[in-house]
Design an enzyme around this catalytic site. Sequence first.
Site, PDB file in Angstrom:
ATOM      1  N   TRP A  10      80.128  28.691  30.047  1.00  0.00           N
ATOM      2  CA  TRP A  10      79.590  29.683  30.985  1.00  0.00           C
ATOM      3  C   TRP A  10      78.256  30.231  30.537  1.00  0.00           C
ATOM      4  O   TRP A  10      77.371  30.491  31.355  1.00  0.00           O
ATOM      5  CB  TRP A  10      80.614  30.789  31.268  1.00  0.00           C
ATOM      6  CG  TRP A  10      81.699  30.279  32.160  1.00  0.00           C
ATOM      7  CD1 TRP A  10      82.996  30.047  31.818  1.00  0.00           C
ATOM      8  CD2 TRP A  10      81.573  29.860  33.527  1.00  0.00           C
ATOM      9  NE1 TRP A  10      83.680  29.531  32.893  1.00  0.00           N
ATOM     10  CE2 TRP A  10      82.834  29.404  33.955  1.00  0.00           C
ATOM     11  CE3 TRP A  10      80.515  29.832  34.443  1.00  0.00           C
ATOM     12  CZ2 TRP A  10      83.071  28.926  35.250  1.00  0.00           C
ATOM     13  CZ3 TRP A  10      80.746  29.357  35.730  1.00  0.00           C
ATOM     14  CH2 TRP A  10      82.006  28.913  36.116  1.00  0.00           C
ATOM     15  N   ASP A  30      78.420  38.937  30.602  1.00  0.00           N
ATOM     16  CA  ASP A  30      79.282  38.345  31.619  1.00  0.00           C
ATOM     17  C   ASP A  30      80.708  38.547  31.122  1.00  0.00           C
ATOM     18  O   ASP A  30      81.146  37.906  30.173  1.00  0.00           O
ATOM     19  CB  ASP A  30      78.955  36.854  31.772  1.00  0.00           C
ATOM     20  CG  ASP A  30      79.911  36.139  32.731  1.00  0.00           C
ATOM     21  OD1 ASP A  30      80.782  36.803  33.336  1.00  0.00           O
ATOM     22  OD2 ASP A  30      79.766  34.910  32.884  1.00  0.00           O
ATOM     23  N   LYS A  61      89.602  36.923  38.520  1.00  0.00           N
ATOM     24  CA  LYS A  61      90.375  36.601  37.322  1.00  0.00           C
ATOM     25  C   LYS A  61      91.265  37.763  36.895  1.00  0.00           C
ATOM     26  O   LYS A  61      92.444  37.573  36.661  1.00  0.00           O
ATOM     27  CB  LYS A  61      89.440  36.135  36.224  1.00  0.00           C
ATOM     28  CG  LYS A  61      88.733  34.880  36.742  1.00  0.00           C
ATOM     29  CD  LYS A  61      87.844  34.129  35.847  1.00  0.00           C
ATOM     30  CE  LYS A  61      87.234  32.980  36.660  1.00  0.00           C
ATOM     31  NZ  LYS A  61      86.111  32.350  36.009  1.00  0.00           N
TER      32      LYS A  61
HETATM   33  C1  LIG Z   1      84.864  32.089  36.340  1.00  0.00           C
HETATM   34  C2  LIG Z   1      83.669  32.498  35.562  1.00  0.00           C
HETATM   35  C3  LIG Z   1      82.388  32.546  36.152  1.00  0.00           C
HETATM   36  C4  LIG Z   1      82.130  32.094  37.573  1.00  0.00           C
HETATM   37  O1  LIG Z   1      82.478  33.041  38.506  1.00  0.00           O
HETATM   38  P1  LIG Z   1      82.129  32.772  40.061  1.00  0.00           P
HETATM   39  O2  LIG Z   1      82.700  33.967  40.732  1.00  0.00           O
HETATM   40  O3  LIG Z   1      82.786  31.482  40.442  1.00  0.00           O
HETATM   41  O4  LIG Z   1      80.655  32.674  40.163  1.00  0.00           O
HETATM   42  C5  LIG Z   1      81.343  32.985  35.381  1.00  0.00           C
HETATM   43  N1  LIG Z   1      81.517  33.373  34.100  1.00  0.00           N
HETATM   44  C6  LIG Z   1      82.718  33.338  33.508  1.00  0.00           C
HETATM   45  C7  LIG Z   1      82.866  33.791  32.093  1.00  0.00           C
HETATM   46  C8  LIG Z   1      83.837  32.896  34.214  1.00  0.00           C
HETATM   47  O5  LIG Z   1      85.031  32.863  33.623  1.00  0.00           O
END
Ligand SMILES: *Cc1c(COP(=O)(O)O)cnc(C)c1O
Length: 366
Positions: A109, A178, A202
Amino acid sequence: MACTSSEQPERYNFAAGPAMLPEEVLEQIREQLPNWRNTGSSVLEQPFTSTAFKQLMAETEADLRALLAIPDNYRVLFMQGGASAQFGLLPLNLLHPGQSADYLESGHWARKAITEARRHSPVNVIASGADQAFTALPPVDHWCLDPAAGYCHVTSNETGNGLQLQEFPQLSVPLVADMTSDFLTRPVPIERFGLIYASAQKNLGVAGLCVVIVREDLLQKPRSGLPAAFSYATQAEQQSRFNTPPTFALYVAGLMQRWIASHGGLFSMEAAAREKSSQLYRYLDASWLYHCPQRAQDRSSINVCFQLSDERLTEAFLNQASSNGLANLNGHAAIGGVRASLYNAMPLIGVKRLLAFMQEFERCHG
Ligand SMILES: *Cc1c(COP(=O)(O)O)cnc(C)c1O
């Protein structure tokens, strides 16, 4: 919709995202759907400008502030486009043209975030786990920080690689994280960050919502070319109602936050994640069939990634797990192997079922 008939085999969903929701939250959605808060219609049909919906947004923000102890000089934005849109929006909102940003290359990521940022700004990779195939995180004292960077970006939990930052340093430039895959799974010192962002699907409900928590002094006039709907300053000024926010996802986020609070808050979520993940890691480290390549101190308590010593068994493992009610255990498409995602809604009993299955599978292939 979940069917609670006793004929339904017990099912635990280990998907990395969209992830499982607590049964109580599904129940509330089902119950409240036809007539939301006595408005006579469902939440799906509410104008986002109605008094009732504005009230929901205010409560959702207040509950998030309480859960995370967000200081007053931070703004909470409810945005769309997911974390992936934020990858490009960060440099467009936070940097002056030509200014560079620091990035920790910790895994899948982080790499995506770097690729997108590079389309708009110079990127300085402060340290990389690539030479160790992303099985360990570069320690903070190895980060080559640029004191002139506009911000320093980290990925708090590498969902696909099974790595998690255990500590957040105090930096002289704004720290940006993030937190998509470990948001609301542990307390974090918000005051160390300039900005935190997380997609909701998530740990905070369903897809469509991305929460951005940004320190007020970082809001600036957007660079030309940035659509107003994606400007932090514009959305902050308009209470995230510059355009239609993701209303249903906001409603579910509100329910999830109350579920977390009623189950003891973030300290409880953290303790539960540690308990669930350490039961798995302990077993993995003692097993001959499975192995976990991640360095012990960098392992994620949210996404437990492992491999079978005979890779040809992976497919059979995943298929048999699935027919035993243990669903979506496949590793990230780019990485392979097995991944058990243990978000807040995964109960300890789900992990115990997985362990029992793994032991049985190991015995059969002994
Ligand atoms: C799932 C995930 C993303 C992507 O998220 P989207 O909503 O699909 O853009 C980005 N960063 C991390 C750490 C993730 O687990």
